[in-house]
Design an enzyme around this catalytic site. Sequence first.
Site, PDB file in Angstrom:
ATOM      1  N   SER A  57     -12.273   7.810   1.018  1.00 16.98           N
ATOM      2  CA  SER A  57     -13.999   7.834   1.250  1.00 16.98           C
ATOM      3  C   SER A  57     -14.589   9.461   1.980  1.00 16.98           C
ATOM      4  O   SER A  57     -15.039   9.720   1.668  1.00 16.98           O
ATOM      5  CB  SER A  57     -13.524   7.418   3.168  1.00 16.98           C
ATOM      6  OG  SER A  57     -13.207   5.354   2.290  1.00 16.98           O
TER       7      SER A  57
ATOM      8  N   LYS B 137     -13.579   9.972  14.707  1.00 15.52           N
ATOM      9  CA  LYS B 137     -14.597  10.468  13.353  1.00 15.52           C
ATOM     10  C   LYS B 137     -15.464  10.239  14.210  1.00 15.52           C
ATOM     11  O   LYS B 137     -16.212   9.746  14.300  1.00 15.52           O
ATOM     12  CB  LYS B 137     -13.904  10.008  12.061  1.00 15.52           C
ATOM     13  CG  LYS B 137     -12.284   9.940  12.015  1.00 15.52           C
ATOM     14  CD  LYS B 137     -12.438   8.859  10.605  1.00 15.52           C
ATOM     15  CE  LYS B 137     -11.215   8.844  10.384  1.00 15.52           C
ATOM     16  NZ  LYS B 137     -11.026   8.552   9.222  1.00 15.52           N
TER      17      LYS B 137
ATOM     18  N   HIS C 285      -9.590   0.618  -1.531  1.00 13.76           N
ATOM     19  CA  HIS C 285     -10.068   0.036  -1.118  1.00 13.76           C
ATOM     20  C   HIS C 285     -10.076  -1.403  -1.161  1.00 13.76           C
ATOM     21  O   HIS C 285      -9.861  -2.722  -0.987  1.00 13.76           O
ATOM     22  CB  HIS C 285     -10.874  -0.159   0.510  1.00 13.76           C
ATOM     23  CG  HIS C 285     -10.757   1.291   1.496  1.00 13.76           C
ATOM     24  ND1 HIS C 285     -11.903   1.592   0.831  1.00 13.76           N
ATOM     25  CD2 HIS C 285      -9.378   1.636   1.666  1.00 13.76           C
ATOM     26  CE1 HIS C 285     -11.581   3.017   1.918  1.00 13.76           C
ATOM     27  NE2 HIS C 285     -10.277   3.047   2.464  1.00 13.76           N
TER      28      HIS C 285
ATOM     29  N   ARG D 282      -1.803   6.407  -0.753  1.00 19.26           N
ATOM     30  CA  ARG D 282      -1.917   6.695  -2.573  1.00 19.26           C
ATOM     31  C   ARG D 282      -1.026   7.955  -2.935  1.00 19.26           C
ATOM     32  O   ARG D 282      -0.900   8.092  -3.926  1.00 19.26           O
ATOM     33  CB  ARG D 282      -3.386   7.225  -2.173  1.00 19.26           C
ATOM     34  CG  ARG D 282      -4.909   6.618  -2.122  1.00 19.26           C
ATOM     35  CD  ARG D 282      -5.992   7.314  -0.934  1.00 19.26           C
ATOM     36  NE  ARG D 282      -5.186   8.363  -0.759  1.00 19.26           N
ATOM     37  CZ  ARG D 282      -6.222   8.275   0.622  1.00 19.26           C
ATOM     38  NH1 ARG D 282      -7.143   7.639   0.866  1.00 19.26           N
ATOM     39  NH2 ARG D 282      -5.700   9.492   1.547  1.00 19.26           N
TER      40      ARG D 282
END
Length: 161
Positions: free
Chosen positions: A128, A41, A17, A90
Amino acid sequence: MATVVYPGSFDPITNGHADLIERASRLFGEVIVGIARNVSKQPLFTLEERLELVSTVTGGLPNVRVMPIDGLLVDFVAAQGAQVILRGLRAVSDFEYEFQLATMNRHLRPQVETIFLTPAEQHAFISSSLVKEVARFGGDVSVFVHPRVGEALRRQIAAGR
């Protein structure tokens, strides 16, 4: 120069990030890191803790602001006077979901563009979720996160969160 919003939950912020934020700070007049509450979440860190950690990591970048996001991202972008949403990719597996988000956002606010950046290759596999999992099992995450984030992870895990 244009203003870009880089949204995410940043639970926690990783070096991947941070890489994207630093690179965006060279490309845009202002970078707003928008931290989503994301009710779907269960975050390890509270919104306030995530705001503080991202602010710490990005503190050396004078054209970066860190703010919470409530509601629709495109409404937040418009309220900030931004023109662009930044998303990180990614791997190819990220593309389908990100394409859906970008298409929906374009439908909701056609004047807001979405751009994609890929992290530096040494950060391309970091997420993460993966960092939290490694930390929960006692693994060394120091190469994946800022030292302050690593300390916060250790405290949260020791507290049983």
